[in-house]
Each structure stands twice: as C-alpha cells, then as structure tokens.
Design a protein around this motif. Structure first.
Motif, PDB file in Angstrom:
ATOM      1  N   GLY A  73      11.513   3.284  65.014  1.00 27.47           N
ATOM      2  CA  GLY A  73      10.885   1.992  64.752  1.00 27.47           C
ATOM      3  C   GLY A  73      11.048   1.586  63.304  1.00 27.47           C
ATOM      4  O   GLY A  73      11.385   0.437  63.004  1.00 27.47           O
ATOM      5  N   TYR A  74      10.827   2.536  62.390  1.00 25.84           N
ATOM      6  CA  TYR A  74      11.028   2.227  60.975  1.00 25.84           C
ATOM      7  C   TYR A  74      12.489   1.920  60.694  1.00 25.84           C
ATOM      8  O   TYR A  74      12.805   1.033  59.892  1.00 25.84           O
ATOM      9  N   SER A  75      13.392   2.656  61.344  1.00 21.49           N
ATOM     10  CA  SER A  75      14.824   2.399  61.155  1.00 21.49           C
ATOM     11  C   SER A  75      15.180   0.982  61.588  1.00 21.49           C
ATOM     12  O   SER A  75      15.983   0.309  60.940  1.00 21.49           O
ATOM     13  N   ASP A  76      14.600   0.533  62.695  1.00 22.68           N
ATOM     14  CA  ASP A  76      14.842  -0.843  63.152  1.00 22.68           C
ATOM     15  C   ASP A  76      14.399  -1.846  62.093  1.00 22.68           C
ATOM     16  O   ASP A  76      15.104  -2.830  61.815  1.00 22.68           O
ATOM     17  N   LEU A  77      13.220  -1.607  61.489  1.00 23.62           N
ATOM     18  CA  LEU A  77      12.722  -2.507  60.448  1.00 23.62           C
ATOM     19  C   LEU A  77      13.652  -2.502  59.238  1.00 23.62           C
ATOM     20  O   LEU A  77      13.966  -3.549  58.679  1.00 23.62           O
ATOM     21  N   ALA A  78      14.087  -1.296  58.837  1.00 21.41           N
ATOM     22  CA  ALA A  78      14.951  -1.176  57.662  1.00 21.41           C
ATOM     23  C   ALA A  78      16.306  -1.823  57.897  1.00 21.41           C
ATOM     24  O   ALA A  78      16.833  -2.541  57.038  1.00 21.41           O
ATOM     25  N   TYR A 107      18.543 -10.283  63.703  1.00 20.62           N
ATOM     26  CA  TYR A 107      17.820  -9.361  62.821  1.00 20.62           C
ATOM     27  C   TYR A 107      16.312  -9.496  63.023  1.00 20.62           C
ATOM     28  O   TYR A 107      15.582  -8.492  63.016  1.00 20.62           O
ATOM     29  N   VAL A 108      15.847 -10.740  63.212  1.00 20.91           N
ATOM     30  CA  VAL A 108      14.423 -10.960  63.468  1.00 20.91           C
ATOM     31  C   VAL A 108      14.021 -10.291  64.780  1.00 20.91           C
ATOM     32  O   VAL A 108      12.957  -9.662  64.874  1.00 20.91           O
ATOM     33  N   LYS A 109      14.879 -10.390  65.789  1.00 18.14           N
ATOM     34  CA  LYS A 109      14.589  -9.751  67.079  1.00 18.14           C
ATOM     35  C   LYS A 109      14.490  -8.243  66.928  1.00 18.14           C
ATOM     36  O   LYS A 109      13.618  -7.600  67.513  1.00 18.14           O
TER      37      LYS A 109
END
Length: 381
Positions: free
Chosen positions: A232-237, A180-182
């Motif tokens: 990119g935002y989806s990856d963060l979420a 998840y951090v990656k």
C-alpha cells in the motif's frame, strides 16, 4: 507497530496526498529548469510538516554524507579503504538507533524515522561514485536524499536510476495523472480500509484460545498485514513519484506466484532485495562460487537483511530461518523454478510452501515474542 498508529498514518497520507496534488500542478505550470528547485522546497515542506526534528536530522545527514561522497570522488590514494570507512560512517545513526533497543537510557535527541532508507541511499551514492567516478551535483543529491515519496519506506531508489529520471523527468499527461490518482487511491484503500479490517480480525483472534486452525489463520493474516502495509505504501510512493515525473521502481511483483525463495525475494520488497543482492551477495559471490559457498553467502545475505529490521533475538532467529531457507535452496540447486517447465500441481505446491514458510517469518513484525511462542504451542492443540 508504528505504521498502524492512526495519527502517524493520517499524517503520512495527508502529506503524500498534498505532495501528489502539488507536484502535478507545479509540473504543469513551471518550466523544466525550475523543477529541481521546486522539488527541494516541496520535500522540505512536507518533511517539516511531519516532524521538524526529522527534517533537521535529514538535512544534516544529507550534508554530511554529501561531503563524504565528494571527498571519495576526489580521492586518488587509499580510495578503497576510504570507500569502506565512509560507507561505515553512513551507518552510524542507523546503528545508534538500533542500540537504543538495548540501552534505552541513551539520549535520543533526533528522530530516526526512515534512517535505514537514508543509510541505503547514502551508501548507494558512495558505490556510484566509487565505481563510476562521476560527479554528483548537490541539488540532485539533496533531492535524492529528501525525496518524500520514498522517504520513510520503500521502494528504494538507486542513485543511478534516480539521476536518469531526475535529468529527464517523464512528461505528465492528463491520462497519466488520472492513472496515478487511481493508484494512489488503491494504496490508501489497502492501508486505510483493508488493512484495518485485517488487523482488527487479527487482533481479535489473538485474544482467543489458540488451536491449530486459529493459528493457521493468524499466520495467513500476519502475511496479509505486512503485505498490505508495504504494498500500500509502495502504491502511494509510486503514484506520487510518477506524478512528479520520477518513475519510482516497482516493489512487489505477484509474490504468491514464487515457486522458490530466490524468485520470492525478486518479487517481494524488490528494491530492498536488489540492494542487498547487489551490495552484499554479488560482492561476496562475484567469483562464481560453488554450491556450498553460494549457500553460505545466501545464508549470510538473508541474515544481514533480517538484522536490518532490528538487533533483537526474534530477528536473529528470523535471520537464521530465512538464511537457512535460501541457503539450503542454493545448496540443493532448487533456485530455478520455471512455470513453463513444471507440472501445474507441483508448481502450485512449491508456491504454497515458499509463501507459507515466509508467512511464519512475518510474525516477527506483527506479534510479540510471547505471542509468537503461544502461537507455536497452539499448532499442537
């Protein structure tokens, strides 16, 4: 574009990063029964860090819509009518915010960031209660509406999916946490590094004397700008939500490999497309309409989806444009495009046409109206 404002972007990234670290640690330290109580305070703290006005509005909106949800469930008479009325009431702040585009003199005492996503979640909760008649616990609803990872943008959590993972959050392991951090780092890299280079190049080319070759590059960079921001935002979420035990739905699934507009909208901003399809298209098209009627419904669905972004002339044009693309595809029976049943050159050509057509639509989000017409004139130079 607000998502390219450095201060806002850094605030969102710092808050999301803090949430990722906080949620991971608390899940390892606290008992499962305490998780919902920890989560609600964490959500409130992060939203308050971004804007106290946003927090006040979000909490008030959450309370009011929860009253509507509970009232609908208890209804025995006029339930269908009240379902429609309550759904419309949930949209009032959204439409009020949009009206400010036409009447800037209207008072804006509250912050409307993410109101569209608030509205979609609230309406979906009403759908859930209306069709299942199941009770929605207050704490579950509060966490659902204030869930920070998906608070201001996608992916859109459907309540039926939310309650499933809310009651049985996925167990967090060290390997999962590392993955998840990656993914979180990958999302930050998209938004902070790649998007910066793309937007810088994009803005520099816009200031040149535009010829057809520059215009083609502008359209491609516009597509990239929107894709990098949303994905990119989806990856963060997804990374943050997953670290908290909530499997946030995927929002992008290789849109470049879509050989029809129907498939494209199943791969691009998937949760929004699914929401619009289930709440509008399926409701209108539930009786298995013919090709012409399906084409009209497809047009109407895409028009509504485009107007969701704003009530200005460019979005009206975009709604008609996307609606025609999907409607004509339904009319001529071109919705299915199985890669295994098509010759590779034809498949690649269709993927190119679909994505190129959509790339023009992204200009609505990346350039002004004047710049848009200048780009169109540039194609004939």
């Amino acid at each position: 574009m607000w998502y390219l404002e450095t201060d806002t972007l850094f605030m969102l990234l710092i808050a999301t990063g803090a949430m990722l670290l906080f949620s991971g640690i608390t899940r390892l330290l606290f008992k499962k029964s305490l998780a919902p109580h920890v989560l609600i305070f964490a959500n409130i703290a992060v939203i308050g860090l971004i804007s106290w006005q946003l927090l006040v509005f979000s909490v008030v909106y959450m309370f009011i819509t929860y009253i509507l949800v509970c009232n609908l469930r208890r209804r025995k008479v006029l339930k269908k009518t009240m379902f429609t009325v309550f759904s419309l009431l949930c949209t009032v702040p959204f439409f009020y915010g949009r009206m400010h585009e036409f009447f800037p003199q209207l008072p804006m005492l509250i912050t409307f960031i993410g109101i569209a996503y608030h509205m979609l979640r609230a309406v979906d909760a009403l759908y859930f209660v209306y069709y299942t008649e199941m009770k929605i616990p207050f704490l579950a609803y509060a966490n659902y509406m204030l869930f920070f990872p998906t608070f201001t943008a996608g992916p859109i959590f459907r309540y039926r999916d939310w309650i499933r993972v809310y009651e049985n959050p996925k167990k967090l392991t060290l390997d999962d946490f590392v993955s998840y951090v990656k993914r979180f780092i990958r999302g930050m890299f998209k938004k902070m590094v790649v998007l910066w280079f793309v937007s810088t190049l994009f803005n520099r080319i816009l200031n040149l004397e535009l010829h057809w070759y520059w215009c083609i590059l502008i359209v491609a960079l516009s597509y990239l700008t929107v894709y990098l921001d949303l994905s990119g935002y989806s990856d963060l979420a997804i990374a943050t939500g997953s670290a908290m035990g909530f499997t946030v739905p995927e929002n992008f699934r290789k849109p470049l490999s879509s050989a029809s507009f129907t498939i494209f909208w199943r791969n691009w901003h998937i949760t929004l497309s699914d929401w619009v399809r289930d709440h509008i298209f399926v409701v209108l098209n539930g009786k298995r309409l013919g090709r012409v009627a399906s084409a009209l419904v497809g047009f109407a669905t895409m028009f509504v989806m485009e107007m969701w972004h704003g009530f200005t002339l460019p979005y009206v044009v975009g709604g008609i444009y996307n609606g025609l693309c999907l409607g004509l595809e339904n009319l001529f029976g071109l919705t299915k495009a199985d890669k295994r049943k098509m010759k590779k050159p034809i498949y690649i050509f269709r993927c190119f046409i679909v994505n190129a057509a959509f790339a023009f639509n992204t200009l609505l989000f990346t350039v002004t109206t004047e710049q848009f017409f200048e780009i169109m004139r540039g194609f004939i130079r």
